[in-house]
Write a protein that holds these residues in place. Sequence first.
Motif, short mmCIF file in Angstrom:
data_model
loop_
_atom_site.label_atom_id
_atom_site.label_comp_id
_atom_site.label_asym_id
_atom_site.label_seq_id
_atom_site.Cartn_x
_atom_site.Cartn_y
_atom_site.Cartn_z
N HIS A 43 0.79 -1.24 0.00
CA HIS A 43 0.00 0.00 0.00
C HIS A 43 0.82 1.29 0.00
O HIS A 43 0.25 2.37 -0.18
CB HIS A 43 -0.95 0.00 1.21
CG HIS A 43 -1.95 -1.12 1.17
ND1 HIS A 43 -3.07 -1.09 0.37
CD2 HIS A 43 -1.99 -2.30 1.85
CE1 HIS A 43 -3.76 -2.21 0.54
NE2 HIS A 43 -3.13 -2.96 1.43
N HIS A 44 2.14 1.19 0.19
CA HIS A 44 2.96 2.39 0.29
C HIS A 44 4.19 2.28 -0.59
O HIS A 44 5.26 1.82 -0.15
CB HIS A 44 3.33 2.63 1.76
CG HIS A 44 2.12 2.76 2.64
ND1 HIS A 44 1.41 3.94 2.75
CD2 HIS A 44 1.47 1.85 3.41
CE1 HIS A 44 0.38 3.75 3.57
NE2 HIS A 44 0.39 2.49 3.98
N PRO A 45 4.07 2.69 -1.84
CA PRO A 45 5.14 2.53 -2.83
C PRO A 45 6.49 3.08 -2.39
O PRO A 45 7.53 2.50 -2.74
CB PRO A 45 4.61 3.30 -4.05
CG PRO A 45 3.13 3.22 -3.91
CD PRO A 45 2.86 3.30 -2.43
N ALA A 46 6.50 4.16 -1.63
CA ALA A 46 7.77 4.77 -1.21
C ALA A 46 8.57 3.83 -0.30
O ALA A 46 9.79 3.97 -0.17
CB ALA A 46 7.50 6.09 -0.49
N TYR A 47 7.89 2.88 0.35
CA TYR A 47 8.54 1.97 1.29
C TYR A 47 8.62 0.54 0.73
O TYR A 47 9.06 -0.37 1.43
CB TYR A 47 7.79 1.96 2.63
CG TYR A 47 7.81 3.30 3.32
CD1 TYR A 47 8.85 3.65 4.19
CD2 TYR A 47 6.81 4.23 3.09
CE1 TYR A 47 8.88 4.88 4.82
CE2 TYR A 47 6.84 5.48 3.72
CZ TYR A 47 7.87 5.78 4.57
OH TYR A 47 7.90 7.01 5.19
#
Length: 222
Positions: A177-181
């Motif tokens: 759910h969190h592309p940056a991570y």
Amino acid sequence: MAVKEILTELQSLSNEKMMAINTKAGAGKNQFGVKMGDIRNIAKKLKTNHELGLQLWNAGNIEAQFLAILIMKPDLLTAKQLDTMVQQIDFTHVADWFSSYILKDHPAKEALRIQWLKSKNKWALRAGWSLMAGKIARDAGELDLDALLKQLQKEMPKAVPEVQWTMNFALAYIGIHHPAYRKKALSIGEELGIYRDYPVSKGCTSPFAPIWINEMVKRQSK
């Protein structure tokens, strides 16, 4: 129906194959081995009955607890009651039903998430990480995901299996759910190797975080 009558009916529906499945999944002797479909049929017959649900929960039988979860009114349970109940759980499938049907939308879930993540009780910890995974997926604005990844990297290898399972959900959900991570979540999953060799039925997705993350991201892009 009284609790004694319900337990008698549950016992009459005992199924050896179901009992073996439950035993393999970690259930003890406090079971009759009743199929989930039969439990749901009894719940439909009983309809919502909070007081009876509370009595069934304390009957000392996993099928009675499954049934209790289906007929209780979650909003009538206080945070103190939920804390007591979660620590009475002794079977992962009951724990998962409790999280899905009782805790998921309970008004006290946020306070309980914070409380249970500090608990030494494995069932409270499992529930706390389940609530954390849900928050990561739906409402992560106030979470420090970088700190969470570091915590998971450090604590997952030492966690007992019951807790490790829902911690793995938290790790996978960060990546999904969190592309940056995502890159960091994939890296940690590979490094830890938890569930890398987990047996999976045909058509199901592996719980190994890197496989799970990549599969869900691929589906999202279609």
